[in-house]
Design an enzyme around this catalytic site. Structure first.
Site, short mmCIF file in Angstrom:
data_model
loop_
_atom_site.label_atom_id
_atom_site.label_comp_id
_atom_site.label_asym_id
_atom_site.label_seq_id
_atom_site.Cartn_x
_atom_site.Cartn_y
_atom_site.Cartn_z
N ASN A 190 0.86 -1.18 0.00
CA ASN A 190 0.00 0.00 0.00
C ASN A 190 0.89 1.23 0.00
O ASN A 190 1.94 1.26 0.64
CB ASN A 190 -0.90 0.03 1.23
CG ASN A 190 -1.76 1.30 1.27
OD1 ASN A 190 -2.68 1.47 0.48
ND2 ASN A 190 -1.43 2.20 2.18
N TYR A 237 0.26 9.96 4.70
CA TYR A 237 -0.01 10.17 6.12
C TYR A 237 1.03 11.13 6.67
O TYR A 237 2.23 10.90 6.53
CB TYR A 237 0.07 8.84 6.89
CG TYR A 237 -0.61 7.68 6.19
CD1 TYR A 237 -1.99 7.58 6.15
CD2 TYR A 237 0.14 6.71 5.53
CE1 TYR A 237 -2.62 6.54 5.49
CE2 TYR A 237 -0.47 5.65 4.88
CZ TYR A 237 -1.85 5.56 4.85
OH TYR A 237 -2.46 4.53 4.20
N ARG A 238 0.58 12.18 7.30
CA ARG A 238 1.53 13.17 7.81
C ARG A 238 2.46 12.54 8.84
O ARG A 238 2.11 11.56 9.51
CB ARG A 238 0.77 14.35 8.41
CG ARG A 238 0.09 14.01 9.74
CD ARG A 238 -0.59 15.23 10.33
NE ARG A 238 -1.06 14.99 11.68
CZ ARG A 238 -2.32 15.10 12.06
NH1 ARG A 238 -3.27 15.42 11.20
NH2 ARG A 238 -2.64 14.91 13.33
N TRP A 291 -1.41 7.19 11.26
CA TRP A 291 -2.27 6.18 10.64
C TRP A 291 -3.63 6.21 11.31
O TRP A 291 -3.85 5.55 12.33
CB TRP A 291 -1.64 4.79 10.80
CG TRP A 291 -0.46 4.58 9.88
CD1 TRP A 291 -0.16 5.28 8.76
CD2 TRP A 291 0.56 3.60 10.04
NE1 TRP A 291 0.99 4.79 8.19
CE2 TRP A 291 1.46 3.75 8.94
CE3 TRP A 291 0.83 2.59 10.97
CZ2 TRP A 291 2.58 2.95 8.77
CZ3 TRP A 291 1.94 1.79 10.80
CH2 TRP A 291 2.81 1.96 9.71
N GLU A 348 -1.31 0.93 -5.24
CA GLU A 348 -1.17 2.29 -5.77
C GLU A 348 -0.09 2.39 -6.84
O GLU A 348 -0.14 3.28 -7.69
CB GLU A 348 -0.89 3.27 -4.63
CG GLU A 348 -2.11 3.62 -3.79
CD GLU A 348 -2.51 2.53 -2.82
OE1 GLU A 348 -3.60 2.62 -2.25
OE2 GLU A 348 -1.73 1.56 -2.63
N ASP A 393 -5.13 21.36 10.30
CA ASP A 393 -5.56 20.39 9.29
C ASP A 393 -6.45 21.00 8.21
O ASP A 393 -6.80 22.18 8.26
CB ASP A 393 -6.30 19.23 9.97
CG ASP A 393 -5.78 17.88 9.53
OD1 ASP A 393 -5.59 17.69 8.31
OD2 ASP A 393 -5.53 17.02 10.39
#
Length: 536
Positions: A179, A183-184, A197, A288, A337
């Site tokens: 995968n 994700y920051r 996550w 991906e 965010d």
């Protein structure tokens, strides 16, 4: 058109007048955010809505380094990034593949299918050797330090500096599938970061599967501790062994998890299609890397990592290799965010670096999120258009969808449908809430097919006139986005559906439903013919 790497993409941006080089000294702490925020919210000028891409060439504290920002920040650049004139062209390619039928005729029919089959063939990644991988021009297995890169602190109350545009690669311990998600990553020090996550993300499921595997291997009788419960809750589920030869459901103590790892690799600064592939809401079964190849129309080159058993995009600017240790959690956040609010502190896994590889003079790619509109608005719109054909496969009556940027994607979805039976709008609401990442949609508005969902004025007219609130508003409970600060509990809350379609007698509506006002076609045509003469 496939870009070889980030540098090829930057050349194209400059060629098309879509890049602004910033020569003035600018700090990666807050200043780059303020500049990029102003540019991304611009509505006019030479570059139109979203402003230009920005290449900061004089980074305070990091002589000789450059930072790329706002690369996807307009409709035009989003199309350029995917090598098309309009993003809808990607949707048309997907529709063609979805509707592809076996040839029923002779050799000529088979030849007609070759372009579509070629698209599928080109999707598969190509593994190259280290000597052909630009990301390995510099290999650091010791003495590496994340602080060598101009990583941004975006907003004043952020918990620290964050890597904001990483392609994070993991492998499912259960299925072996890779995968790549985005994700920051909060930088704790030169060798560790947070790994954000959220529990509904695919990488979080890989983490849980690793926990389950360790639990299955180490369980010895019933061991129940508060620390296990806390760890399991943070992982998003109970760590258990399924019923089987061992018998019963058992939990494993946190101490037994120490030393167990899930390997992780992070690519920063990939070609634009690969970066975009990391954010698409693809099913877990579809890697991906395949999506990147499909978008590029050319196989993505990947290369084996130096210290972990994973592959990464070979032409990336920077690659971080390492692992998360199962059971180790650390406070991450706050973070400004895309909702326009700060996400508060929470416990997340810790990423430990084992190596850094990078190109010579690497370009650091970053993005910022905050009050919309920002760069992610255009990325979200591209996702909306590209995945409409896939949604139509699941919901055949669907005509169009719109995710208004002001609602930050997961808070509002407007859908138009071809209504064929009573209660169909409610069926569609529930279908949306059952689809992957669409399950987070807080509000769903359903209108008839003759309503343009992209026209918020028209949608407002329909909703305001077509509903009886008590009858046509539906509430339900379920999973919500981790960033939803208004939900009653973290990750769990209510959703609302509004049926703004015309009501039928079969739905209990006994009164006549009025027609909408519209001029007849003949009058429109006559006025069209004299319009220029009117001088209006």
């Amino acid at each position: 058109m496939a870009y070889e790497d980030l540098r090829d993409w930057i050349k194209t941006l400059e060629k098309h007048g879509e890049l602004k080089r910033i020569k003035e000294e600018v700090s990666p702490e807050l200043e780059m955010t303020e500049i990029t925020d102003r540019v991304s919210k611009s509505k006019g000028g030479k570059h139109g809505a979203g402003g230009p891409a920005l290449l900061f060439e004089n980074v305070k504290g990091f002589p000789g380094q450059t930072v790329l920002m706002n690369q996807f920040g307009s409709e035009r650049r989003m199309a350029l990034a995917l090598g098309v004139n309009k993003v809808d062209e990607i949707a048309e390619r997907i529709s063609g593949l979805i509707n592809m039928k076996p040839p029923t005729g002779g050799f000529l029919d088979k030849l007609k299918m070759l372009p579509q089959l070629g698209e599928l063939t080109n999707a598969f990644p190509k593994t190259v050797s280290a000597k052909d991988a630009a990301c390995k021009e510099v290999i650091l297995k010791d003495g590496f330090d994340l602080n060598a890169f101009p990583i941004l602190k975006c907003w004043p109350q952020d918990g620290g500096r964050f890597i904001t545009l990483p392609c994070v690669i993991t492998r499912d311990p259960k299925t072996g599938k890779r995968n790549m998600g985005m994700y920051r990553m909060q930088v704790y020090d030169g060798q560790t970061t947070g790994m954000h996550w959220q529990r509904q993300k695919v990488a979080a499921e890989h983490y849980r599967n690793a926990l389950r595997a360790v639990a299955a291997a180490n369980a010895s009788g019933d061991v129940r501790t508060a620390s296990v419960a806390a760890m399991a809750e943070s992982a998003g589920g109970t760590v258990t062994i399924p019923d089987g030869p061992i018998g019963g459901l058992r939990q494993v103590a946190l101490g037994n998890l120490k030393g167990s790892r899930l390997e992780v690799a992070v690519a920063i600064g990939t070609d634009p299609a690969t970066t975009f592939a990391a954010i698409v809401p693809a099913p877990p079964e579809v890697e991906e890397f395949l999506i990147a190849g499909f978008l590029r129309g050319k196989p993505l080159e990947i290369v084996k990592c130096e210290t972990v058993d994973l592959e990464v995009p070979a032409q990336a600017e920077i690659v971080l290799e390492g692992y998360v240790e199962l059971g180790e959690l650390r406070t991450e956040g706050p973070f400004g965010d895309h909702t326009g609010f700060y996400t508060m502190e929470d416990e997340y896994p810790v990423f430990h670096l084992t190596a850094i590889t990078h190109r010579k003079n690497p370009i650091y790619a970053a993005t910022i999120v905050g009050k919309p509109p920002m760069e992610d608005a255009w990325m979200g719109k591209a996702v909306e258009r590209i995945f409409l054909p896939a949604m139509k496969m699941q919901i055949p009556e669907l005509v169009d969808i719109h995710l208004p940027v002001e609602a930050v994607f997961h808070n509002l979805m407007i859908v138009s449908i071809r209504k064929s039976y009573p209660g169909q709008a409610r069926k569609v609401m529930n279908a949306i809430w059952s689809l992957g990442q669409a399950m987070f949609t807080k509000c769903v508005i359903v209108v008839d097919e003759d309503c343009d969902v992209q026209d918020l004025g028209e949608v407002t007219l329909r909703v305001a006139n077509n509903i009886d609130p008590e009858r046509d508003v539906q509430f339900t409970l379920g999973p919500v986005d981790s960033l939803d600060h208004a939900s009653r509990l973290p990750n769990y809350g209510s959703k609302m559906g509004i049926d703004a379609t015309r009501k039928w007698k079969a739905e209990g509506f006994e009164r006549p439903w009025p027609a909408m006002i519209e001029m007849d076609a003949a009058t429109k045509a006559r006025v069209d013919g004299i319009w220029a003469k009117l001088g209006i």
